[in-house]
Design an enzyme around this catalytic site. Structure first.
Site, PDB file in Angstrom:
ATOM      1  N   ASN A  15       0.878  -1.166   0.000  1.00  0.00           N
ATOM      2  CA  ASN A  15       0.000   0.000   0.000  1.00  0.00           C
ATOM      3  C   ASN A  15       0.921   1.224   0.000  1.00  0.00           C
ATOM      4  O   ASN A  15       1.462   1.596   1.036  1.00  0.00           O
ATOM      5  CB  ASN A  15      -0.880  -0.042   1.250  1.00  0.00           C
ATOM      6  CG  ASN A  15      -1.857   1.110   1.315  1.00  0.00           C
ATOM      7  OD1 ASN A  15      -1.848   1.997   0.454  1.00  0.00           O
ATOM      8  ND2 ASN A  15      -2.690   1.115   2.343  1.00  0.00           N
ATOM      9  N   ARG A  53      -2.641  -2.086  -3.428  1.00  0.00           N
ATOM     10  CA  ARG A  53      -3.811  -1.233  -3.258  1.00  0.00           C
ATOM     11  C   ARG A  53      -3.653  -0.031  -4.186  1.00  0.00           C
ATOM     12  O   ARG A  53      -2.658   0.681  -4.120  1.00  0.00           O
ATOM     13  CB  ARG A  53      -3.894  -0.755  -1.814  1.00  0.00           C
ATOM     14  CG  ARG A  53      -5.093   0.112  -1.600  1.00  0.00           C
ATOM     15  CD  ARG A  53      -5.163   0.580  -0.184  1.00  0.00           C
ATOM     16  NE  ARG A  53      -6.404   1.302   0.018  1.00  0.00           N
ATOM     17  CZ  ARG A  53      -6.811   1.718   1.192  1.00  0.00           C
ATOM     18  NH1 ARG A  53      -6.089   1.474   2.258  1.00  0.00           N
ATOM     19  NH2 ARG A  53      -7.942   2.363   1.312  1.00  0.00           N
ATOM     20  N   MET A  95      -8.740  12.183  16.570  1.00  0.00           N
ATOM     21  CA  MET A  95      -9.959  12.118  17.379  1.00  0.00           C
ATOM     22  C   MET A  95      -9.649  11.915  18.866  1.00  0.00           C
ATOM     23  O   MET A  95     -10.333  12.468  19.726  1.00  0.00           O
ATOM     24  CB  MET A  95     -10.864  11.002  16.842  1.00  0.00           C
ATOM     25  CG  MET A  95     -12.177  10.881  17.532  1.00  0.00           C
ATOM     26  SD  MET A  95     -13.155  12.422  17.491  1.00  0.00           S
ATOM     27  CE  MET A  95     -14.043  12.253  15.953  1.00  0.00           C
ATOM     28  N   ARG A  96      -8.606  11.151  19.180  1.00  0.00           N
ATOM     29  CA  ARG A  96      -8.256  10.929  20.596  1.00  0.00           C
ATOM     30  C   ARG A  96      -7.981  12.263  21.298  1.00  0.00           C
ATOM     31  O   ARG A  96      -8.481  12.522  22.385  1.00  0.00           O
ATOM     32  CB  ARG A  96      -6.992  10.058  20.714  1.00  0.00           C
ATOM     33  CG  ARG A  96      -7.288   8.595  20.696  1.00  0.00           C
ATOM     34  CD  ARG A  96      -6.026   7.822  20.523  1.00  0.00           C
ATOM     35  NE  ARG A  96      -5.396   8.152  19.229  1.00  0.00           N
ATOM     36  CZ  ARG A  96      -4.581   7.366  18.574  1.00  0.00           C
ATOM     37  NH1 ARG A  96      -4.234   6.225  19.098  1.00  0.00           N
ATOM     38  NH2 ARG A  96      -4.074   7.709  17.415  1.00  0.00           N
ATOM     39  N   ILE A 118     -11.460   5.253  14.280  1.00  0.00           N
ATOM     40  CA  ILE A 118     -12.450   5.850  15.189  1.00  0.00           C
ATOM     41  C   ILE A 118     -13.603   4.860  15.420  1.00  0.00           C
ATOM     42  O   ILE A 118     -14.030   4.639  16.562  1.00  0.00           O
ATOM     43  CB  ILE A 118     -12.982   7.185  14.601  1.00  0.00           C
ATOM     44  CG1 ILE A 118     -11.828   8.185  14.433  1.00  0.00           C
ATOM     45  CG2 ILE A 118     -14.093   7.754  15.468  1.00  0.00           C
ATOM     46  CD1 ILE A 118     -12.196   9.455  13.659  1.00  0.00           C
ATOM     47  N   GLY A 119     -14.073   4.254  14.338  1.00  0.00           N
ATOM     48  CA  GLY A 119     -15.201   3.312  14.448  1.00  0.00           C
ATOM     49  C   GLY A 119     -14.896   2.141  15.368  1.00  0.00           C
ATOM     50  O   GLY A 119     -15.760   1.675  16.113  1.00  0.00           O
ATOM     51  N   GLU A 120     -13.647   1.676  15.357  1.00  0.00           N
ATOM     52  CA  GLU A 120     -13.289   0.506  16.172  1.00  0.00           C
ATOM     53  C   GLU A 120     -12.895   0.873  17.592  1.00  0.00           C
ATOM     54  O   GLU A 120     -12.941   0.022  18.492  1.00  0.00           O
ATOM     55  CB  GLU A 120     -12.114  -0.249  15.513  1.00  0.00           C
ATOM     56  CG  GLU A 120     -12.492  -0.911  14.199  1.00  0.00           C
ATOM     57  CD  GLU A 120     -11.283  -1.437  13.442  1.00  0.00           C
ATOM     58  OE1 GLU A 120     -10.291  -1.826  14.086  1.00  0.00           O
ATOM     59  OE2 GLU A 120     -11.328  -1.454  12.197  1.00  0.00           O
ATOM     60  N   GLY A 142      -9.412   9.083   7.151  1.00  0.00           N
ATOM     61  CA  GLY A 142     -10.372   9.271   6.052  1.00  0.00           C
ATOM     62  C   GLY A 142     -11.665   8.630   6.518  1.00  0.00           C
ATOM     63  O   GLY A 142     -11.620   7.562   7.128  1.00  0.00           O
ATOM     64  N   HIS A 158     -17.092   3.569   7.898  1.00  0.00           N
ATOM     65  CA  HIS A 158     -15.622   3.484   7.932  1.00  0.00           C
ATOM     66  C   HIS A 158     -15.136   4.837   8.451  1.00  0.00           C
ATOM     67  O   HIS A 158     -15.039   5.818   7.692  1.00  0.00           O
ATOM     68  CB  HIS A 158     -15.078   3.192   6.528  1.00  0.00           C
ATOM     69  CG  HIS A 158     -13.582   3.134   6.476  1.00  0.00           C
ATOM     70  ND1 HIS A 158     -12.878   1.964   6.252  1.00  0.00           N
ATOM     71  CD2 HIS A 158     -12.642   4.096   6.634  1.00  0.00           C
ATOM     72  CE1 HIS A 158     -11.581   2.226   6.280  1.00  0.00           C
ATOM     73  NE2 HIS A 158     -11.409   3.518   6.508  1.00  0.00           N
ATOM     74  N   GLY A 189     -12.199   6.597   9.952  1.00  0.00           N
ATOM     75  CA  GLY A 189     -10.771   6.672  10.271  1.00  0.00           C
ATOM     76  C   GLY A 189     -10.305   8.088  10.024  1.00  0.00           C
ATOM     77  O   GLY A 189     -11.112   9.020  10.063  1.00  0.00           O
ATOM     78  N   HIS A 228     -12.845   3.669  -0.324  1.00  0.00           N
ATOM     79  CA  HIS A 228     -12.804   2.723   0.808  1.00  0.00           C
ATOM     80  C   HIS A 228     -13.443   1.384   0.436  1.00  0.00           C
ATOM     81  O   HIS A 228     -13.914   0.645   1.300  1.00  0.00           O
ATOM     82  CB  HIS A 228     -13.515   3.300   2.056  1.00  0.00           C
ATOM     83  CG  HIS A 228     -12.754   4.414   2.726  1.00  0.00           C
ATOM     84  ND1 HIS A 228     -13.372   5.499   3.280  1.00  0.00           N
ATOM     85  CD2 HIS A 228     -11.434   4.596   2.931  1.00  0.00           C
ATOM     86  CE1 HIS A 228     -12.465   6.322   3.802  1.00  0.00           C
ATOM     87  NE2 HIS A 228     -11.265   5.785   3.591  1.00  0.00           N
ATOM     88  N   GLU A 279      -8.195  -4.469   5.050  1.00  0.00           N
ATOM     89  CA  GLU A 279      -8.080  -4.260   3.601  1.00  0.00           C
ATOM     90  C   GLU A 279      -6.945  -5.097   3.014  1.00  0.00           C
ATOM     91  O   GLU A 279      -7.051  -5.594   1.886  1.00  0.00           O
ATOM     92  CB  GLU A 279      -7.840  -2.764   3.319  1.00  0.00           C
ATOM     93  CG  GLU A 279      -9.061  -1.920   3.608  1.00  0.00           C
ATOM     94  CD  GLU A 279      -8.728  -0.527   4.114  1.00  0.00           C
ATOM     95  OE1 GLU A 279      -7.976  -0.411   5.101  1.00  0.00           O
ATOM     96  OE2 GLU A 279      -9.219   0.458   3.534  1.00  0.00           O
ATOM     97  N   ARG A 284      -9.687  16.559   5.911  1.00  0.00           N
ATOM     98  CA  ARG A 284     -10.465  16.869   4.699  1.00  0.00           C
ATOM     99  C   ARG A 284     -11.815  17.467   5.078  1.00  0.00           C
ATOM    100  O   ARG A 284     -12.407  17.073   6.080  1.00  0.00           O
ATOM    101  CB  ARG A 284     -10.684  15.598   3.867  1.00  0.00           C
ATOM    102  CG  ARG A 284      -9.456  15.149   3.126  1.00  0.00           C
ATOM    103  CD  ARG A 284      -9.651  13.790   2.473  1.00  0.00           C
ATOM    104  NE  ARG A 284      -8.821  12.781   3.100  1.00  0.00           N
ATOM    105  CZ  ARG A 284      -8.916  11.470   2.874  1.00  0.00           C
ATOM    106  NH1 ARG A 284      -9.826  11.001   2.040  1.00  0.00           N
ATOM    107  NH2 ARG A 284      -8.122  10.628   3.484  1.00  0.00           N
TER     108      ARG A 284
HETATM  109  P1  AMP Z   1      -7.298   5.087  10.682  1.00  0.00           P
HETATM  110  O1  AMP Z   1      -7.169   6.087   9.569  1.00  0.00           O
HETATM  111  O2  AMP Z   1      -8.320   4.038  10.409  1.00  0.00           O
HETATM  112  O3  AMP Z   1      -5.985   4.532  11.149  1.00  0.00           O
HETATM  113  O4  AMP Z   1      -7.874   5.913  11.935  1.00  0.00           O
HETATM  114  C1  AMP Z   1      -7.187   6.990  12.500  1.00  0.00           C
HETATM  115  C2  AMP Z   1      -8.137   7.730  13.432  1.00  0.00           C
HETATM  116  O5  AMP Z   1      -8.573   6.848  14.467  1.00  0.00           O
HETATM  117  C3  AMP Z   1      -7.500   8.928  14.140  1.00  0.00           C
HETATM  118  O6  AMP Z   1      -8.385  10.030  14.112  1.00  0.00           O
HETATM  119  C4  AMP Z   1      -7.349   8.456  15.558  1.00  0.00           C
HETATM  120  O7  AMP Z   1      -7.467   9.515  16.454  1.00  0.00           O
HETATM  121  C5  AMP Z   1      -8.555   7.546  15.684  1.00  0.00           C
HETATM  122  N1  AMP Z   1      -8.398   6.660  16.851  1.00  0.00           N
HETATM  123  C6  AMP Z   1      -7.556   5.631  17.004  1.00  0.00           C
HETATM  124  N2  AMP Z   1      -7.678   5.115  18.249  1.00  0.00           N
HETATM  125  C7  AMP Z   1      -8.634   5.849  18.884  1.00  0.00           C
HETATM  126  C8  AMP Z   1      -9.230   5.834  20.189  1.00  0.00           C
HETATM  127  N3  AMP Z   1      -8.857   4.942  21.094  1.00  0.00           N
HETATM  128  N4  AMP Z   1     -10.187   6.745  20.470  1.00  0.00           N
HETATM  129  C9  AMP Z   1     -10.553   7.657  19.559  1.00  0.00           C
HETATM  130  N5  AMP Z   1     -10.049   7.733  18.315  1.00  0.00           N
HETATM  131  C10 AMP Z   1      -9.105   6.842  17.982  1.00  0.00           C
END
Ligand code: AMP
Length: 399
Positions: free
Chosen positions: A9, A93, A284-285, A329-331, A212, A208, A210, A181, A379, A241
């Site tokens: 990727n 990818r 987001m954290r 974020i979703g997970e 993105g 989804h 994240g 995605h 993915e 974005r």
């Molecule tokens: P990804 O692009 O799928 O890797 O997701 C990245 C995003 O997930 C970022 O905004 C992170 O802040 C968020 N993220 C990862 N772990 C957590 C968590 N424990 N609580 C809140 N947001 C999280």
């Protein structure tokens, strides 16, 4: 000796890799890692599936490692990692398959040329995605390579979901809603039948969320509608974005504020979304931990837009049977899931807060009319599976 597949990727400043080895019918990750900091100060790390570091390297500042150098390093590392296993192919990818590619495809010089014609559709990603393909074709032309697209999964959408209300000649020229995605959504759709067979046959919205972020309406395993369109900017606000904007905003920025294309691109891709609204962070954290009002506003806007898009996608599906949260974020953010689910009570969503706090699996009450799940996306595994399937079925592949 087992068969092995490398999944790559490649982005603008990194190449991520995963090495999958066939064990019986399943594909298991042996090592994964990345070369990051391309063109600045490059670092390489490779980790075993339990997270232990197997190899690492940093390049001195003066050496600006690019995509070709990074790929050469990865190939040498993976050769050593393979030990007795046999590398049967590389899966890549690639963000854009245009209108042409509804499925993954085996790539040769000719296909690569077609993929290059999609660069104007995704100038920030496509050239980087293609760089390691070109290099591997030069270095090991006999090694099969397969490309998997973020757009393909959405080609099942009805015409109206793929259109803008623009004159037809523009659609003919490729100005349409592609959706992105797709590999994440396809993976979720592929495992949903095992997890919730009823939901898999029914009307599901996958979120989804994240760095993105997008959402997709899926019925019986097929994409019906998605929030991302011509580019991966449309729809939800994301880490940096903007998400959907009135096109009049762009005209105003050009005419009144005299911003040029590059400045607008930077604004809507890198300076907006959670970062732009909060002025604090795209993460987001950080925002959830912050007491600052702009951080709260950014999170409020994120949840508000999800709420509206959920209504829109449920309308496209004609109802809602299930929701799936996935990606960073979703997970990992129960606060966000809880808010989204409470906002969706009118659709028949009844969240089980204890299950949500615990984090995995079903997070809706037994009595909830809509089942809500948290499922980790994968993915890379989707790409490895496509690569294996295509090499099994195409001429010149593995017998
Ligand atoms: P990804 O692009 O799928 O890797 O997701 C990245 C995003 O997930 C970022 O905004 C992170 O802040 C968020 N993220 C990862 N772990 C957590 C968590 N424990 N609580 C809140 N947001 C999280």
């Amino acid at each position: 000796m087992s068969n092995a597949i490398v999944v790559l990727n490649a982005g603008s400043s990194s190449i991520k890799f995963s090495l999958f080895v066939e064990r019986g019918k399943s594909l298991e990750t042996d090592v994964r890692g990345q070369v990051e900091g391309l063109y600045t100060t490059a670092r390489f790390v490779s980790k075993a599936s339990d997270g232990t570091v197997k190899a690492e390297k940093s390049w001195p500042e003066g050496i600006k490692l690019g995509h070709d150098g990074a790929l050469d390093h990865l190939v040498d590392h993976l050769r050593a990692e393979l030990a007795g296993d046999r590398l049967i192919g590389i899966g890549h990818r690639v963000v854009h398959g245009g209108r042409l590619y509804r499925q993954p495809v085996r790539v040769d010089g000719k296909v690569l040329k077609v993929l290059e014609t999609f660069v104007p559709l995704a100038p920030l990603h496509q050239p980087h995605n293609l760089a390691p393909i070109r290099r591997a074709l030069e270095r090991a032309p006999e090694l099969p390579q397969v490309v998997c697209f973020d757009t393909s999964f959405h080609r099942t959408q009805p015409d109206v979901a793929q259109m803008f209300a623009l004159p037809d000649d523009l659609r003919e020229a490729g100005v349409m809603r592609y959706g992105f995605h797709g590999l994440s959504y396809e993976y979720i759709a592929s495992i949903l039948p095992e997890i919730d067979p009823e939901a898999a046959k029914g009307r599901t919205v996958v979120l989804h969320l994240g760095n993105g972020a997008s959402m997709c309406a899926i019925e019986d395993g097929r994409s019906l509608a998605s929030t991302m369109g011509f580019t991966a900017v449309e729809g939800l606000p994301m880490g940096t974005r903007s998400g959907s904007l009135d096109p009049g905003v762009i005209l105003y920025l050009m005419d009144q504020l005299k911003m040029d294309t590059q400045a607008i691109e930077k604004l809507i891709y890198s300076q907006s979304g959670l970062l732009g609204v909060s002025g604090i962070s795209s993460d987001m954290r950080t925002l959830l931990e912050s007491e600052a009002p702009p951080a709260k506003l950014a999170v409020d806007l994120f949840c508000y837009r999800i709420r509206r898009e959920l209504g829109s996608l449920a309308a496209a599906l004609g109802g809602l049977d299930a929701m799936v949260f996935t990606a960073g974020i979703g997970e990992n953010a129960p606060e966000i899931r809880s808010r989204v689910c409470r906002d969706a009570a009118w659709l028949g969503v009844d969240i089980d807060e204890a299950a949500n706090a615990a984090g995995r699996g079903r997070i809706s009450k037994e009595s909830s009319r809509v089942a809500v799940w948290v499922i980790s996306t994968n993915e890379e595994l989707m790409i490895a599976r496509h690569t294996r399937r295509l090499l099994e079925t195409t001429q010149g592949g593995r017998k």
